[in-house]
Design a protein around this motif. Structure first.
Motif, mmCIF file in Angstrom:
data_model
loop_
_atom_site.group_PDB
_atom_site.id
_atom_site.type_symbol
_atom_site.label_atom_id
_atom_site.label_comp_id
_atom_site.label_asym_id
_atom_site.label_seq_id
_atom_site.Cartn_x
_atom_site.Cartn_y
_atom_site.Cartn_z
ATOM 1 N N CYS A 82 0.753 -1.198 0.005
ATOM 2 C CA CYS A 82 0.194 -0.006 0.041
ATOM 3 C C CYS A 82 0.804 1.116 0.061
ATOM 4 O O CYS A 82 0.424 2.428 -0.370
ATOM 5 N N CYS A 85 1.428 4.058 -2.512
ATOM 6 C CA CYS A 85 0.166 5.337 -2.719
ATOM 7 C C CYS A 85 -0.367 5.667 -1.365
ATOM 8 O O CYS A 85 -0.997 6.767 -1.576
ATOM 9 N N HIS A 86 0.148 5.344 -0.354
ATOM 10 C CA HIS A 86 -0.366 5.984 0.786
ATOM 11 C C HIS A 86 0.781 5.877 1.978
ATOM 12 O O HIS A 86 1.498 5.283 2.501
ATOM 13 N N TYR A 116 -10.982 12.581 -4.333
ATOM 14 C CA TYR A 116 -11.338 11.310 -4.503
ATOM 15 C C TYR A 116 -12.120 11.387 -5.669
ATOM 16 O O TYR A 116 -12.822 12.435 -6.357
ATOM 17 N N SER A 117 -12.360 10.029 -6.163
ATOM 18 C CA SER A 117 -13.342 9.887 -7.198
ATOM 19 C C SER A 117 -14.773 10.201 -7.056
ATOM 20 O O SER A 117 -14.980 10.075 -5.651
ATOM 21 N N TRP A 127 -15.920 4.061 7.289
ATOM 22 C CA TRP A 127 -15.111 3.022 7.189
ATOM 23 C C TRP A 127 -15.379 2.064 8.536
ATOM 24 O O TRP A 127 -14.302 2.206 9.277
ATOM 25 N N THR A 146 -13.798 3.262 -8.540
ATOM 26 C CA THR A 146 -12.617 3.690 -7.722
ATOM 27 C C THR A 146 -11.508 4.234 -8.401
ATOM 28 O O THR A 146 -11.186 3.454 -9.405
ATOM 29 N N LYS A 147 -10.919 5.017 -7.752
ATOM 30 C CA LYS A 147 -9.522 5.602 -8.255
ATOM 31 C C LYS A 147 -8.397 4.682 -7.820
ATOM 32 O O LYS A 147 -7.521 4.712 -8.396
ATOM 33 N N MET A 148 -8.884 3.848 -6.728
ATOM 34 C CA MET A 148 -7.869 2.973 -6.094
ATOM 35 C C MET A 148 -7.406 1.684 -7.053
ATOM 36 O O MET A 148 -8.353 0.743 -7.210
HETATM 37 C C1 HEC Z 1 -1.939 2.392 -6.827
HETATM 38 C C2 HEC Z 1 -2.020 3.153 -5.611
HETATM 39 C C3 HEC Z 1 -2.920 2.619 -4.619
HETATM 40 C C4 HEC Z 1 -2.453 1.330 -3.790
HETATM 41 C C5 HEC Z 1 -1.340 0.514 -4.099
HETATM 42 C C6 HEC Z 1 -3.385 1.208 -2.699
HETATM 43 N N1 HEC Z 1 -4.136 2.268 -2.552
HETATM 44 FE FE1 HEC Z 1 -5.927 2.816 -1.205
HETATM 45 N N2 HEC Z 1 -6.170 4.283 -2.341
HETATM 46 C C7 HEC Z 1 -5.819 4.623 -3.476
HETATM 47 C C8 HEC Z 1 -6.540 6.040 -4.011
HETATM 48 C C9 HEC Z 1 -6.154 6.489 -5.387
HETATM 49 C C10 HEC Z 1 -7.504 5.930 -3.277
HETATM 50 C C11 HEC Z 1 -8.668 7.100 -3.612
HETATM 51 C C12 HEC Z 1 -9.832 6.130 -4.269
HETATM 52 C C13 HEC Z 1 -11.131 6.935 -4.700
HETATM 53 O O1 HEC Z 1 -11.095 8.007 -4.410
HETATM 54 O O2 HEC Z 1 -11.827 6.169 -5.246
HETATM 55 C C14 HEC Z 1 -7.497 4.926 -2.198
HETATM 56 C C15 HEC Z 1 -8.355 5.019 -0.973
HETATM 57 C C16 HEC Z 1 -8.135 4.071 0.041
HETATM 58 C C17 HEC Z 1 -8.945 3.862 1.287
HETATM 59 C C18 HEC Z 1 -10.055 4.792 1.415
HETATM 60 C C19 HEC Z 1 -9.641 6.263 2.173
HETATM 61 C C20 HEC Z 1 -10.537 7.231 2.604
HETATM 62 O O3 HEC Z 1 -10.281 8.136 2.843
HETATM 63 O O4 HEC Z 1 -11.777 7.134 2.038
HETATM 64 C C21 HEC Z 1 -8.133 3.114 2.027
HETATM 65 C C22 HEC Z 1 -8.926 2.635 3.450
HETATM 66 C C23 HEC Z 1 -7.173 2.359 1.252
HETATM 67 N N3 HEC Z 1 -7.090 3.127 0.189
HETATM 68 C C24 HEC Z 1 -6.408 1.590 1.619
HETATM 69 C C25 HEC Z 1 -5.480 0.752 1.024
HETATM 70 C C26 HEC Z 1 -4.772 -0.263 1.610
HETATM 71 C C27 HEC Z 1 -4.829 -0.700 2.966
HETATM 72 C C28 HEC Z 1 -3.661 -0.618 0.549
HETATM 73 C C29 HEC Z 1 -2.892 -1.757 0.690
HETATM 74 C C30 HEC Z 1 -3.348 -3.090 0.863
HETATM 75 C C31 HEC Z 1 -4.019 0.243 -0.448
HETATM 76 N N4 HEC Z 1 -5.145 1.135 -0.238
HETATM 77 C C32 HEC Z 1 -3.341 0.166 -1.796
HETATM 78 C C33 HEC Z 1 -4.585 4.334 -4.048
HETATM 79 C C34 HEC Z 1 -4.159 3.006 -3.664
#
Ligand code: HEC
Length: 196
Positions: A82, A85-86, A116-117, A127, A146-148
């Motif tokens: 993660c 990206c985080h 966010y998306s 959450w 989602t953008k994730m």
């Molecule tokens: C390639 C980049 C990427 C990776 C790898 C990634 N994320 Fe994300 N994550 C994002 C993005 C971009 C968003 C915003 C999504 C949206 O707006 O739709 C997000 C959103 C989230 C959110 C919601 C946060 C909120 O404020 O609402 C959580 C929880 C989260 N990620 C957890 C994780 C975890 C735990 C992992 C690893 C297992 C992970 N992410 C891996 C890019 C990533």
């Protein structure tokens, strides 16, 4: 063999022993007859354990069970996926994804300054542990568009571990869900063991 498989085997053995030995025989052997009036509540306790064992064997551990057994250390390993990206520290900057400090219990898509998306903003609610589990299993299923862009964590144990770590990203982590005795199962097993 992972610890859950081991757990299952232990549960099956426990169940088998209890069923073979008989709950009545067991309580009688431990508490003898002079404790007659006390035997009943203890019998219920043992039966509850059997009920939990039976459910775990049948359905696999619940999310609450998984979280109760998960370790932050393992979560750190999973979180490597993660980190690209985080960030997770208090006040940490947003990268491709939002900073995850205090994310457990936070309103979805609500961190100031992160774009966010619209799908995430429209999702609504906080959450919860269940929602995090569902999202991390397959982000695009739980929040279509989602953008994730992350495939997801297939293994329930990996998700539980990383969620336990997310929970620790807070000065006041919210309570873990209670590991409950399922009422129906408990009644069923009680009926079975008491032969009513
Ligand atoms: C390639 C980049 C990427 C990776 C790898 C990634 N994320 Fe994300 N994550 C994002 C993005 C971009 C968003 C915003 C999504 C949206 O707006 O739709 C997000 C959103 C989230 C959110 C919601 C946060 C909120 O404020 O609402 C959580 C929880 C989260 N990620 C957890 C994780 C975890 C735990 C992992 C690893 C297992 C992970 N992410 C891996 C890019 C990533």
């Amino acid at each position: 063999m992972n610890s859950f498989e081991l757990n299952k085997i232990v549960m099956v053995l426990l169940l088998t022993v209890l069923v073979l030995f008989g709950i009545n025989g067991l309580t009688a052997a431990i508490f003898e007859d002079e404790h007659g009036p006390n035997a009943f509540p203890i019998e219920v306790e043992v039966a509850d354990e059997v009920a939990v064992a039976a459910v775990v064997v049948e359905q696999g551990p619940s999310l609450a069970d998984m979280l109760a057994m998960a370790s932050v250390d393992k979560g750190q390993k999973v979180f490597k996926k993660c980190k690209a990206c985080h960030t997770s520290d208090n006040g940490g900057k947003n990268l491709v994804g939002p900073n995850l400090w205090n994310v457990v219990g936070r309103t979805k898509g609500s961190l100031e300054g992160f774009s966010y998306s619209s799908a995430m903003k429209a999702k609504g609610g906080d959450w919860s542990y269940e929602d995090l589990d569902a999202f991390l299993k397959k982000p695009g299923n739980f929040v279509p568009k989602t953008k994730m862009s992350f495939a997801g964590l297939k293994k329930p144990a990996d998700r539980a571990a990383v969620i336990t770590l997310l929970r620790s990203f807070s000065d006041a982590p919210i309570a873990l869900p209670a590991v409950a005795v399922p009422a129906e199962a408990s009644e069923e097993v009680l009926e079975e063991v008491s032969g009513d």
